[in-house]
Write a protein that holds these residues in place. Structure first.
Motif, PDB file in Angstrom:
ATOM      1  N   MET A   1      40.873  67.863 -11.947  1.00 55.89           N
ATOM      2  CA  MET A   1      39.686  68.561 -11.896  1.00 55.89           C
ATOM      3  C   MET A   1      39.056  67.807 -11.041  1.00 55.89           C
ATOM      4  N   LYS A   2      38.071  68.070 -10.447  1.00 56.24           N
ATOM      5  CA  LYS A   2      37.126  67.278  -9.755  1.00 56.24           C
ATOM      6  C   LYS A   2      35.665  67.697 -10.310  1.00 56.24           C
ATOM      7  N   ILE A   3      35.127  66.473 -10.515  1.00 55.89           N
ATOM      8  CA  ILE A   3      33.439  66.905 -10.868  1.00 55.89           C
ATOM      9  C   ILE A   3      32.636  66.217 -10.065  1.00 55.89           C
ATOM     10  N   LEU A   4      31.591  67.195  -9.534  1.00 55.00           N
ATOM     11  CA  LEU A   4      30.529  66.822  -8.752  1.00 55.00           C
ATOM     12  C   LEU A   4      29.265  66.461  -9.315  1.00 55.00           C
ATOM     13  N   VAL A   5      28.566  65.508  -9.254  1.00 55.51           N
ATOM     14  CA  VAL A   5      27.328  65.082 -10.009  1.00 55.51           C
ATOM     15  C   VAL A   5      26.342  64.986  -8.854  1.00 55.51           C
ATOM     16  N   PRO A   6      25.357  65.686  -8.709  1.00 57.09           N
ATOM     17  CA  PRO A   6      24.247  65.390  -7.861  1.00 57.09           C
ATOM     18  C   PRO A   6      23.168  64.577  -8.322  1.00 57.09           C
ATOM     19  N   VAL A   7      22.657  63.238  -7.760  1.00 51.61           N
ATOM     20  CA  VAL A   7      21.779  62.298  -8.287  1.00 51.61           C
ATOM     21  C   VAL A   7      20.557  62.383  -7.491  1.00 51.61           C
ATOM     22  N   LYS A   8      19.385  62.074  -7.818  1.00 47.52           N
ATOM     23  CA  LYS A   8      18.108  61.972  -6.999  1.00 47.52           C
ATOM     24  C   LYS A   8      17.682  60.636  -7.377  1.00 47.52           C
ATOM     25  N   LYS A  32       8.864  50.793  -7.922  1.00 48.44           N
ATOM     26  CA  LYS A  32      10.499  50.612  -8.170  1.00 48.44           C
ATOM     27  C   LYS A  32      10.998  51.923  -8.442  1.00 48.44           C
ATOM     28  N   MET A  33      11.893  52.085  -7.679  1.00 55.95           N
ATOM     29  CA  MET A  33      12.780  53.434  -7.810  1.00 55.95           C
ATOM     30  C   MET A  33      14.095  53.308  -8.350  1.00 55.95           C
ATOM     31  N   SER A  34      14.439  54.357  -8.987  1.00 58.89           N
ATOM     32  CA  SER A  34      16.025  54.284  -9.676  1.00 58.89           C
ATOM     33  C   SER A  34      16.581  55.600  -9.821  1.00 58.89           C
ATOM     34  N   MET A  35      17.718  55.898 -10.346  1.00 62.56           N
ATOM     35  CA  MET A  35      18.342  57.354 -10.393  1.00 62.56           C
ATOM     36  C   MET A  35      17.615  57.983 -11.536  1.00 62.56           C
ATOM     37  N   ASN A  36      17.051  59.478 -11.382  1.00 62.37           N
ATOM     38  CA  ASN A  36      16.747  60.302 -12.234  1.00 62.37           C
ATOM     39  C   ASN A  36      17.440  60.072 -13.490  1.00 62.37           C
ATOM     40  N   PRO A  37      16.758  60.155 -14.650  1.00 63.39           N
ATOM     41  CA  PRO A  37      17.295  59.754 -15.972  1.00 63.39           C
ATOM     42  C   PRO A  37      18.247  60.766 -16.450  1.00 63.39           C
ATOM     43  N   PHE A  38      17.919  62.005 -16.082  1.00 57.91           N
ATOM     44  CA  PHE A  38      18.880  63.220 -16.717  1.00 57.91           C
ATOM     45  C   PHE A  38      20.036  63.213 -15.594  1.00 57.91           C
ATOM     46  N   GLY A 120      21.654  66.723 -13.972  1.00 55.98           N
ATOM     47  CA  GLY A 120      20.461  66.876 -14.742  1.00 55.98           C
ATOM     48  C   GLY A 120      19.471  67.998 -14.903  1.00 55.98           C
ATOM     49  N   LYS A 121      19.119  68.373 -16.070  1.00 52.27           N
ATOM     50  CA  LYS A 121      18.324  69.520 -15.997  1.00 52.27           C
ATOM     51  C   LYS A 121      17.026  69.644 -15.228  1.00 52.27           C
ATOM     52  N   GLN A 122      16.540  68.348 -14.719  1.00 53.60           N
ATOM     53  CA  GLN A 122      15.262  68.408 -13.779  1.00 53.60           C
ATOM     54  C   GLN A 122      15.099  67.068 -13.519  1.00 53.60           C
ATOM     55  N   ALA A 123      14.175  66.806 -12.435  1.00 56.67           N
ATOM     56  CA  ALA A 123      13.910  65.723 -11.930  1.00 56.67           C
ATOM     57  C   ALA A 123      12.747  65.300 -12.469  1.00 56.67           C
ATOM     58  N   ASP A 125      10.180  63.567 -11.238  1.00 60.15           N
ATOM     59  CA  ASP A 125       9.194  63.530 -10.163  1.00 60.15           C
ATOM     60  C   ASP A 125       8.411  64.633 -10.053  1.00 60.15           C
ATOM     61  N   ASN A 126       9.224  65.907  -9.836  1.00 60.68           N
ATOM     62  CA  ASN A 126       8.500  67.071  -9.643  1.00 60.68           C
ATOM     63  C   ASN A 126       8.598  68.199 -11.133  1.00 60.68           C
ATOM     64  N   ASP A 127       9.677  67.887 -11.809  1.00 60.90           N
ATOM     65  CA  ASP A 127      10.023  68.857 -12.868  1.00 60.90           C
ATOM     66  C   ASP A 127      10.113  70.137 -12.792  1.00 60.90           C
ATOM     67  N   MET A 128      10.899  70.271 -11.610  1.00 60.92           N
ATOM     68  CA  MET A 128      11.083  71.858 -11.013  1.00 60.92           C
ATOM     69  C   MET A 128      11.878  72.516 -12.070  1.00 60.92           C
ATOM     70  N   ASN A 129      13.057  71.929 -12.281  1.00 58.47           N
ATOM     71  CA  ASN A 129      14.042  72.531 -13.196  1.00 58.47           C
ATOM     72  C   ASN A 129      14.505  73.711 -12.676  1.00 58.47           C
ATOM     73  N   ALA A 130      14.988  73.609 -11.402  1.00 56.28           N
ATOM     74  CA  ALA A 130      15.454  75.029 -10.843  1.00 56.28           C
ATOM     75  C   ALA A 130      16.795  74.908  -9.908  1.00 56.28           C
TER      76      ALA A 130
END
Length: 252
Positions: A1-8, A32-38, A120-123, A125-130
C-alpha cells in the motif's frame, strides 16, 4: 500500500507572528519557516505504518512556493521515499486556498493511486481545517478526521479520535482520508545521515497547469489585525462580590 502525505510550509510555531503595518497580512520577512506541526505528525504516522509493514511507500506532497522544497526535504529526511512539489505561487505571502489544494491533491492521487492519505487536521497559519474534508468529497472516499490512533486491518482503517463525550473509534474502508490530531504521536528528529540521504531522494516538480487546475484565489482578505490585548484581572473580596460583578458584566 502507498501512503500519500500532504505537507505545508508555515511559520515556525515558536516564532511570534507580526502583522504588517498596513494590515495587508503577516510579515514573513526573515522569518523562520518549517513544516506544519500537524503535517509532521501525519508524516511520522505514515513512516510508522511503513515500519510495521502496513505500507510499502510513503510519498510527500507540498503545494505552494518554490521554497517548499525545504519542507519536502525534511519529510524525506524523516523517512518519506519520494516527494512531489507543485509550485503554485511565486509570492511567499500568497496562500493557496483549501479548495484549490484539494483539487490538486485529487489530481496527484489519480496519478499515484495511494491506499491512504494522511494529512494534518489543519495548518497553523490559517486554521482552515477544510482540505481533508474537501478532498474526501472530491474523491468520494471515506474520511476519518482528528485521529489520535490508527490501525490498519486488511482493507479497513480503524481510527480512534477524541469527541466531546470521550473517545470514539470508527472503522472506514480504504482508500480513505485520515487527518492527524496532536496526540497521534510525537514526530522523530531527522538524523544527520538521513538528512544527507534525503538530498539524493527523488523530488519531482510540477505546476497546477500540469494537472489542469486553476489556483486563482476566490477569497479577498480585507484586513489582518493583531488580536486584542487581554484585559487586566480584577480582585474581589468574596463570592457575593464575585457574583455581583459577573451580573454587572452580563455573564450571569
Amino acid at each position: 500500500m502507498k501512503i500519500l502525505v500532504p505537507v505545508k510550509r508555515v511559520i515556525d510555531y515558536n516564532v511570534k507572528v507580526r502583522v504588517k503595518a498596513d494590515g495587508s497580512g503577516v510579515d514573513l520577512a526573515n522569518v523562520k519557516m518549517s513544516m506544519n506541526p500537524f503535517d509532521e505528525i501525519a508524516m511520522e504516522e505514515a513512516i510508522r505504518l511503513k515500519e510495521k509493514g502496513a505500507a510499502d511507500e510513503v510519498v510527500a506532497v507540498s503545494i505552494g512556493v518554490k521554497q517548499s522544497q525545504e519542507t519536502l526535504r525534511t519529510a524525506l529526511a524523516m523517512g518519506a521515499d519520494r516527494a512531489i512539489l507543485i509550485t503554485a505561487a511565486d509570492d511567499v505571502h500568497q496562500d493557496i486556498e483549501p479548495l484549490a489544494v484539494a483539487k490538486l491533491l485529487k489530481a496527484v492521487i489519480d496519478d499515484e493511486q495511494p491506499g491512504l492519505v494522511l494529512c494534518g487536521k489543519q495548518a497553523i497559519d490559517n486554521d482552515m481545517n477544510a482540505t481533508g474534508q474537501m478532498l474526501s468529497a472530491l474523491l468520494g472516499w471515506s474520511q476519518a478526521m482528528y485521529a489520535n490512533k490508527i490501525d490498519i486491518e486488511g482493507d479497513h482503517a480503524v481510527v480512534s479520535r477524541e469527541v466531546d463525550g470521550g473517545l470514539q473509534t470508527i472503522k472506514v474502508k480504504m482508500p480513505a482520508i485520515v487527518s492527524a490530531d496532536l496526540r497521534l504521536n510525537e514526530p522523530r528528529y531527522a538524523s544527520l545521515p538521513n538528512i544527507m540521504k534525503a538530498k539524493k531522494k527523488p523530488l519531482d516538480e510540477k505546476t497546477p497547469a500540469d494537472y489542469g487546475v486553476d489556483v486563482a484565489p476566490r477569497l479577498d482578505i480585507v484586513k489582518t489585525t493583531e488580536p486584542p490585548e487581554r484585559a487586566a484581572g480584577e480582585m474581589v473580596g468574596s463570592v457575593d462580590e464575585l457574583v455581583s460583578k459577573l451580573k454587572e458584566k452580563g455573564v450571569v
